[in-house]
Write a protein that holds these residues in place. Structure first.
Motif, PDB file in Angstrom:
ATOM      1  N   ILE A  38       0.745  -1.173  -0.158  1.00 49.19           N
ATOM      2  CA  ILE A  38      -0.089   0.174   0.020  1.00 49.19           C
ATOM      3  C   ILE A  38       0.874   1.308  -0.050  1.00 49.19           C
ATOM      4  O   ILE A  38       0.424   1.965  -0.750  1.00 49.19           O
ATOM      5  N   ALA A  39       1.977   1.332   0.808  1.00 49.09           N
ATOM      6  CA  ALA A  39       2.871   2.230   0.759  1.00 49.09           C
ATOM      7  C   ALA A  39       3.697   2.600  -0.789  1.00 49.09           C
ATOM      8  O   ALA A  39       3.621   3.722  -1.080  1.00 49.09           O
TER       9      ALA A  39
ATOM     10  N   VAL B 259       0.551   4.051  -2.778  1.00 51.22           N
ATOM     11  CA  VAL B 259       0.567   5.620  -2.438  1.00 51.22           C
ATOM     12  C   VAL B 259       1.464   6.539  -2.708  1.00 51.22           C
ATOM     13  O   VAL B 259       1.362   7.756  -3.378  1.00 51.22           O
ATOM     14  N   LEU B 260       2.766   5.971  -2.474  1.00 47.45           N
ATOM     15  CA  LEU B 260       3.934   7.058  -2.877  1.00 47.45           C
ATOM     16  C   LEU B 260       3.999   7.075  -4.237  1.00 47.45           C
ATOM     17  O   LEU B 260       4.256   8.050  -4.977  1.00 47.45           O
TER      18      LEU B 260
ATOM     19  N   ASN C  48       1.441   9.443  -5.950  1.00 43.44           N
ATOM     20  CA  ASN C  48       1.691  10.834  -5.452  1.00 43.44           C
ATOM     21  C   ASN C  48       3.082  11.256  -6.623  1.00 43.44           C
ATOM     22  O   ASN C  48       2.752  12.296  -6.978  1.00 43.44           O
ATOM     23  N   ALA C  49       4.018  10.587  -6.649  1.00 47.78           N
ATOM     24  CA  ALA C  49       4.965  10.644  -7.598  1.00 47.78           C
ATOM     25  C   ALA C  49       4.520  10.916  -9.070  1.00 47.78           C
ATOM     26  O   ALA C  49       4.905  11.862  -9.664  1.00 47.78           O
TER      27      ALA C  49
ATOM     28  N   LEU D 267       1.463  11.623 -10.134  1.00 43.67           N
ATOM     29  CA  LEU D 267       0.572  12.776 -10.343  1.00 43.67           C
ATOM     30  C   LEU D 267       1.275  14.052 -10.260  1.00 43.67           C
ATOM     31  O   LEU D 267       1.013  15.234 -10.806  1.00 43.67           O
ATOM     32  N   ALA D 268       2.306  14.065  -9.126  1.00 42.66           N
ATOM     33  CA  ALA D 268       3.281  15.274  -9.159  1.00 42.66           C
ATOM     34  C   ALA D 268       3.563  15.642 -10.328  1.00 42.66           C
ATOM     35  O   ALA D 268       3.803  16.921 -10.930  1.00 42.66           O
TER      36      ALA D 268
ATOM     37  N   LEU E 272      -1.849   6.689   4.847  1.00 33.44           N
ATOM     38  CA  LEU E 272      -0.987   5.764   4.810  1.00 33.44           C
ATOM     39  C   LEU E 272      -0.717   5.376   6.434  1.00 33.44           C
ATOM     40  O   LEU E 272      -0.621   4.196   6.693  1.00 33.44           O
TER      41      LEU E 272
ATOM     42  N   PHE F 289      11.031  12.682  -0.219  1.00 35.42           N
ATOM     43  CA  PHE F 289       9.899  12.524  -1.030  1.00 35.42           C
ATOM     44  C   PHE F 289       8.854  13.741  -1.380  1.00 35.42           C
ATOM     45  O   PHE F 289       8.557  13.976  -2.302  1.00 35.42           O
TER      46      PHE F 289
END
Lengths: 56, 251, 154
Positions: free
Chosen positions: A20-21, A24-25, A28-29, A31-32, B106, B215
């Motif tokens: 899941i991490a 999610v990350l 985010n990467a 989309l950014a 999270l 990050f």
């Protein structure tokens, strides 16, 4: 290796957390980076803001 | 008084400077993450009580710390935006919100997954978990409020006000485990005492925390750069850049 | 006062005002936000008589009595001032053991036994490898410390 995946019997809990991490990350990467490029492309298409409904 | 800082608040200046930083931040994140994951999953010893299940800590705790850190960055940016009306601060706040919300999500989800085998439940309404959930709602509310307002600058200022109002939740989250009797245990690292975690377990945790931080800055920076272009769309420097981009696209 | 200073003042006052309001509300609701009652509070009658509530404490060494048939188990929880016997039928969490903190959800029966429908295990804020834990325990045994003070908070 099997021990590593089993995580002492808690494998499902540990690996789902890490998965899941990563998701999610990762989202985010992506989309950014997309956000940055999307603005550039949008401005290239419509530099004067003619297509916008409301003032910026 | 802050005239020299105003130069860095110049959107064009920041845009040019930040081009370099993005690359380095992404690289640092990748390296730190790899090192932290290897440390957390492979070299750190199992816990005497929780066995290998405690390794969720290497995601859960850095996420939780970041959920608070990002919010404080937003609060700082919000204050600067409201008091000094600095556009860069508005852009930074808006860029940070989805990232902070992601970290909060999270932290809640990995905490829940960890709680099921260890505590025996996916969720309890104790002060720590409840206040962290409130934080998630705050993030989402800030994003929704900003989105609902047409004018970009007014939206950012409204979001800033809501962010500052919600700041009171941050110390509540941190001290919840001391002020109330909670199921969630007390602080292991962020207390005035020596950390009550073995050094071999602590180091990957700190590395992951730094990795999550770089990050955040990398992802926020990418969004900020897009925001700068939008804000300054009618300036000559942006028009020139857009012109070049369009030419490249059609070339 | 410049407009900027005025804005700064308004923001500071608003945040301070909100913090005070939140503080007052929270102290007013402290009873409700408290997650569990201690054995002492139960002994003093602070806990509800005929409604479910949560009891928190440390499991007393040697107090775990599993029923010969079924999942029923008796154990005693303490806050080092008072004790309370708990009865529970069900699967206990992985961390449940002597000397561990627990939070049980249930009700007092007529004989003062706390009949739980849910038992959650707390864990303290310490993380260490098994060898270190053994060394700590051995050190405590050598220095003659009785199995008293907990490693973390209740």
């Amino acid at each position: 290796m099997a021990e590593f995946i089993a995580m002492g019997g808690y494998g499902a809990y540990v690996w789902s957390s890490y998965a899941i991490a990563a998701l999610v990350l990762g989202v985010n990467a992506v989309l950014a980076r997309r956000a940055e490029r999307a603005v550039l492309h949008a401005l290239a298409r419509d530099p004067n803001g003619d297509d916008d409904d409301a003032p910026a | 008084m802050f005239a020299f800082l105003h130069k860095y608040a110049s959107l064009m200046h920041f845009y040019r400077l930040s081009a370099r930083w993005s690359g380095w931040l992404a690289l640092a994140t990748a390296l730190l993450m790899a090192y932290g994951l290897y440390g957390g999953l492979v070299t750190a010893p199992a816990d005497y009580q929780q066995g290998d299940s405690y390794r969720i800590i290497y995601i859960h705790v850095p996420s939780a710390w970041m959920s608070l850190f990002v919010y404080m960055c937003m609060a700082g940016a919000g204050a600067v935006a409201l008091v000094w009306k600095i556009k860069l601060a508005e852009i930074w706040l808006r860029a940070s919100a989805p990232i902070g919300a992601s970290f909060t999500f999270l932290a809640l989800v990995t905490g829940s997954i960890w709680g099921k085998p260890m505590w025996g439940t996916w969720w309890v309404w104790d002060a720590r978990l409840t206040s962290e959930l409130v934080l998630l709602f705050l993030y989402l509310g800030i994003m929704a409020l900003d989105n609902a307002i047409e004018d970009r600058r007014t939206g950012a200022r409204a979001a800033a006000v809501l962010t500052l109002i919600g700041v009171v939740n941050i110390p509540i989250i941190h001290y919840s485990v001391e002020w109330w009797s909670t199921l969630h245990q007390g602080p292991t690292v962020s207390k005035l005492d020596r950390p009550s975690i073995h050094i071999d377990m602590l180091i990957p945790l700190l590395v992951m925390a730094v990795a999550f931080t770089t990050f955040y800055f990398a992802a926020a920076l990418a969004r900020v750069r897009g925001g700068i272009l939008a804000y300054d769309r009618n300036t000559s420097w942006v028009r020139d850049m857009v012109g070049r981009e369009a030419a490249r696209g059609h070339g | 006062m410049t407009p900027r200073r005025k804005r700064l003042l308004i923001i500071c006052l608003s945040v301070a005002g909100l913090a005070i309001a939140a503080g007052l509300i929270l102290t007013a609701f402290e009873k409700n936000l408290m997650y569990f009652y201690s054995p002492t509070e139960v002994a003093e009658g602070a806990a509800p008589e005929s409604r479910p509530f949560r009891l928190g404490g440390m499991v007393v060494d040697g107090s775990i009595l599993r029923q010969p048939q079924g999942l029923g188990v008796f154990f005693t929880v303490t806050d080092y001032a008072h004790e309370r016997v708990v009865y529970y039928e069900g699967i206990l969490p992985d961390l449940f053991r002597e000397g561990q903190g627990i939070v049980a959800n249930g009700q007092l029966n007529d004989t003062g036994v706390f009949v739980a429908n849910e038992v959650l295990a707390k864990h303290d804020e310490n993380y260490m490898p098994p060898e270190v834990a053994d060394a700590v325990a051995a050190g405590k045994a050598r220095s003659g410390a009785s199995g008293g003070a907990p490693a973390g908070n209740l």
